[in-house]
Enzyme design. Structure first.
Site, mmCIF file in Angstrom:
data_model
loop_
_atom_site.group_PDB
_atom_site.id
_atom_site.type_symbol
_atom_site.label_atom_id
_atom_site.label_comp_id
_atom_site.label_asym_id
_atom_site.label_seq_id
_atom_site.Cartn_x
_atom_site.Cartn_y
_atom_site.Cartn_z
ATOM 1 N N SER A 11 4.034 -5.088 -15.069
ATOM 2 C CA SER A 11 3.192 -4.974 -14.044
ATOM 3 C C SER A 11 3.936 -4.405 -12.717
ATOM 4 O O SER A 11 3.372 -4.304 -11.490
ATOM 5 C CB SER A 11 2.895 -6.544 -13.304
ATOM 6 N N ASN A 99 6.368 -17.108 -10.542
ATOM 7 C CA ASN A 99 5.068 -17.387 -10.022
ATOM 8 C C ASN A 99 4.729 -17.829 -8.534
ATOM 9 O O ASN A 99 4.081 -17.265 -8.082
ATOM 10 C CB ASN A 99 4.579 -18.806 -10.790
ATOM 11 N N HIS A 145 -38.340 0.694 9.364
ATOM 12 C CA HIS A 145 -39.089 1.108 8.383
ATOM 13 C C HIS A 145 -38.666 2.522 8.065
ATOM 14 O O HIS A 145 -39.550 3.258 7.647
ATOM 15 C CB HIS A 145 -40.539 0.650 8.091
ATOM 16 N N SER A 266 -19.261 24.526 0.272
ATOM 17 C CA SER A 266 -19.625 24.766 -1.226
ATOM 18 C C SER A 266 -18.807 25.874 -1.883
ATOM 19 O O SER A 266 -18.751 26.945 -1.307
ATOM 20 C CB SER A 266 -21.307 24.800 -1.365
ATOM 21 N N LYS A 272 -23.150 26.111 3.092
ATOM 22 C CA LYS A 272 -22.995 24.567 3.313
ATOM 23 C C LYS A 272 -22.181 23.882 4.054
ATOM 24 O O LYS A 272 -21.173 24.546 4.275
ATOM 25 C CB LYS A 272 -22.981 24.170 1.677
ATOM 26 N N ASN A 274 -21.500 20.170 4.164
ATOM 27 C CA ASN A 274 -21.697 18.868 3.585
ATOM 28 C C ASN A 274 -21.019 17.623 4.341
ATOM 29 O O ASN A 274 -19.678 17.662 4.553
ATOM 30 C CB ASN A 274 -21.340 18.753 2.094
ATOM 31 N N GLU A 279 -20.626 10.436 2.895
ATOM 32 C CA GLU A 279 -20.932 10.326 1.385
ATOM 33 C C GLU A 279 -19.859 9.536 0.494
ATOM 34 O O GLU A 279 -20.375 8.531 -0.187
ATOM 35 C CB GLU A 279 -21.205 11.659 0.813
ATOM 36 N N TYR A 306 -0.656 -21.464 -13.439
ATOM 37 C CA TYR A 306 -0.317 -20.105 -13.576
ATOM 38 C C TYR A 306 -0.761 -19.686 -14.834
ATOM 39 O O TYR A 306 -0.178 -20.169 -15.627
ATOM 40 C CB TYR A 306 0.872 -19.638 -13.297
ATOM 41 N N GLN A 311 -2.190 -11.827 -13.015
ATOM 42 C CA GLN A 311 -1.355 -10.599 -12.758
ATOM 43 C C GLN A 311 -2.700 -9.618 -12.472
ATOM 44 O O GLN A 311 -2.016 -8.548 -11.670
ATOM 45 C CB GLN A 311 -0.728 -10.284 -13.860
ATOM 46 N N LYS A 314 -4.081 -8.139 -8.358
ATOM 47 C CA LYS A 314 -3.529 -7.168 -7.251
ATOM 48 C C LYS A 314 -4.359 -5.832 -7.375
ATOM 49 O O LYS A 314 -4.665 -5.228 -6.193
ATOM 50 C CB LYS A 314 -2.094 -7.106 -7.425
#
Ligand code: ARG
Length: 479
Positions: A11, A99, A145, A266, A272, A274, A279, A306, A311, A314
């Site tokens: 880990s 732990n 709407h 682009s 372009k 963007n 996004e 535990y 593990q 995270k």
């Protein structure tokens, strides 16, 4: 351990973020062990000397973490044992388990990142309130709407987002409360028969209190779920803001323009520009929602006590903090530099029938027409005008339709009734878009943002004070 097993179960690649926290927890633990007579002052002096060196090495970048040692806890402990020798160093892990240790590190880490997130959101809210104040009379279409509904102002729209962010700040604050509890001393699952003082270690790390029940401590990850859930709400809100920015910056809307610094070009189309920041925020919100689901799914089948499944708690949390902090920093810049195209917004309002409700309400207020009948009169007028491809600017048609309905009036009156800015100014109901209400709300929201900022600053000062106190204890013990 087989090589595949070691690589699969390590880990360190994830918990290497918590070196400073692991050292802090170890220092607090060692001081407590000595205070309780579990280790000697001599043991403590050796342990703290090497923990301090580990801290300095970590800060200078000289602390080389060894992947073969599996996790951050083994790395820090090995550093101390190699430096202080097995007799002294070997006493650090008394009355402690990985732990409760991993939870201590994790809570210290998440606590800091929650405050960072709150500060970043405060920054975004301030920026948005600044934009709102610039535009309390900038008329734009209000949508329902995705159709023109009623005129609002840019200030009204901007304060709506801030109003929602104040709830996000409350959620982050509530998560902090659940995170800021000290798990150390729960040990593996059942506490210890050694005479530890859990209140002391909690205090040395600036935790609000001890998290009592050893089995609950080592089993529960809801503090991470709460934090990640608050982050998810932030990202969902930012994603909705992004959706607006994407569409409103399109040629079809042309209501706003993002600064070049927050757009990309682009590789093939020279023209372009963007809205990538927006996004990507929509996209990353999807990832953070996934992170929350991943965490819930990891924990849902773990019986109390535990298990190594935990593990996997995270990675989704780290990812969610990284993405949310990135989104907040980027959108703060994008919002702060956004160009608002007031004339275009006004032209969009004038080109459609968003002021229809103003006319209906005037029939009610000035002529005593029942609202349902007023709705019919105006609805039929809108039908006539739109079939003729005209707008309310065609005053003679408007006056004729009103005359047929028995309403005697004049062009000047009708012009005022149908003026979108005049209409917005009359929307003075509580929480409405009138400049008076928006001004009031900017002040109220600003006060909420200030209070949230002071609250974070207060908590950060408490944490700093605990760290300073521990530094003092360390210095005294090492001398
Ligand atoms: N790397 C572990 C985790 O993140 C630390 C606790 C390990 N405990 C154990 N008994 N192997 O959960």
């Amino acid at each position: 351990m087989a090589a595949a097993m070691a690589a699969y179960t390590e880990s360190l690649s994830v918990d290497s973020r918590m070196v400073a926290e692991d050292i802090w927890g170890s220092q607090a633990h060692a001081i407590m062990l000595c205070r309780q007579g579990i280790i000697s002052a001599e043991d403590l002096r050796h342990i703290l000397t090497w923990l301090e060196r580990a801290r300095a090495d970590h800060e200078s970048g000289a602390f080389q973490l060894k992947p073969e040692l599996e996790d951050v806890h083994m790395n820090v402990e090995r550093y101390v044992t190699e430096g202080a020798g097995a007799v002294f160093g070997g006493r650090l892990h008394t009355a402690r388990s990985r732990n409760d240790q991993v939870l201590t590190d994790c809570r210290l880490y998440v606590r800091a990142r929650l405050m960072e997130t709150e500060q970043a959101l405060v920054g975004l809210a301030r920026t948005m309130l600044g934009r709102a104040a610039e535009h309390i009379e900038t008329v734009m279409p209000g949508y329902t709407h995705s159709q023109h509904a009623q005129p609002i102002t840019v200030g009204f729209w901007a304060t709506a987002h801030v109003s929602a962010w104040l709830r996000d700040l409350r959620r982050l604050r509530a998560a902090y409360e659940i995170v800021n509890l000290c798990p150390l001393g729960a040990c593996a699952v059942a506490g210890t028969d050694l005479p530890i003082d859990r209140a002391l270690t909690a205090e040395l790390m600036g935790f609000g209190s001890v998290q009592d029940h050893a089995l609950d401590v080592t089993s529960s990850r809801d503090f991470l779920v709460e934090s990640l859930s608050a982050l998810t709400m932030v990202m969902v809100g930012l994603s909705r803001l992004s959706e607006e920015l994407v569409w409103w910056s399109s040629h079809e809307f042309r209501m706003v323009e993002l600064d070049d610094a927050y757009t990309s070009g682009s590789s093939i189309m020279p023209q372009k520009k963007n809205p990538d920041c927006a996004e990507l925020t929509r996209g990353k919100a999807g990832r953070v929602i996934g992170d929350l689901m991943a965490l819930l799914t990891v924990t849902k089948s773990v019986s109390f006590g535990y298990s190594r499944d935990l593990q996997e708690d995270k990675p989704p949390v780290w990812a969610a903090f990284d993405q949310t902090l990135g989104a907040l920093a980027t959108l703060t810049g994008a919002v702060g530099t956004l160009r608002v195209k007031a004339e275009r917004m006004r032209a969009l309002v004038d080109g459609n029938f968003a002021v229809a409700t103003q006319l209906a309400n005037w029939l009610v207020a000035a002529h005593g027409v029942p609202f349902r009948h007023a709705h019919e009169i105006v609805g039929s007028l809108v039908g006539t005008l739109s079939r003729a491809e005209r707008t309310f600017a065609d005053t003679s048609t408007v006056l004729a339709a009103l005359g047929e309905a028995g309403i005697a009036t004049d062009a000047a009156t009708v012009a005022d009734v149908l003026d979108p800015l005049a209409g917005v100014r009359r929307q003075t109901s509580q929480g409405g878009p009138s400049p008076a209400e928006v001004t009031r709300m900017i002040a109220a929201l600003g006060a909420g943002v200030d209070a949230a900022e002071q609250d974070v600053a207060h908590r950060a000062a408490e944490v700093d004070a605990a760290r300073e106190r521990l530094r003092g204890e360390v210095a005294a013990a090492v001398d």
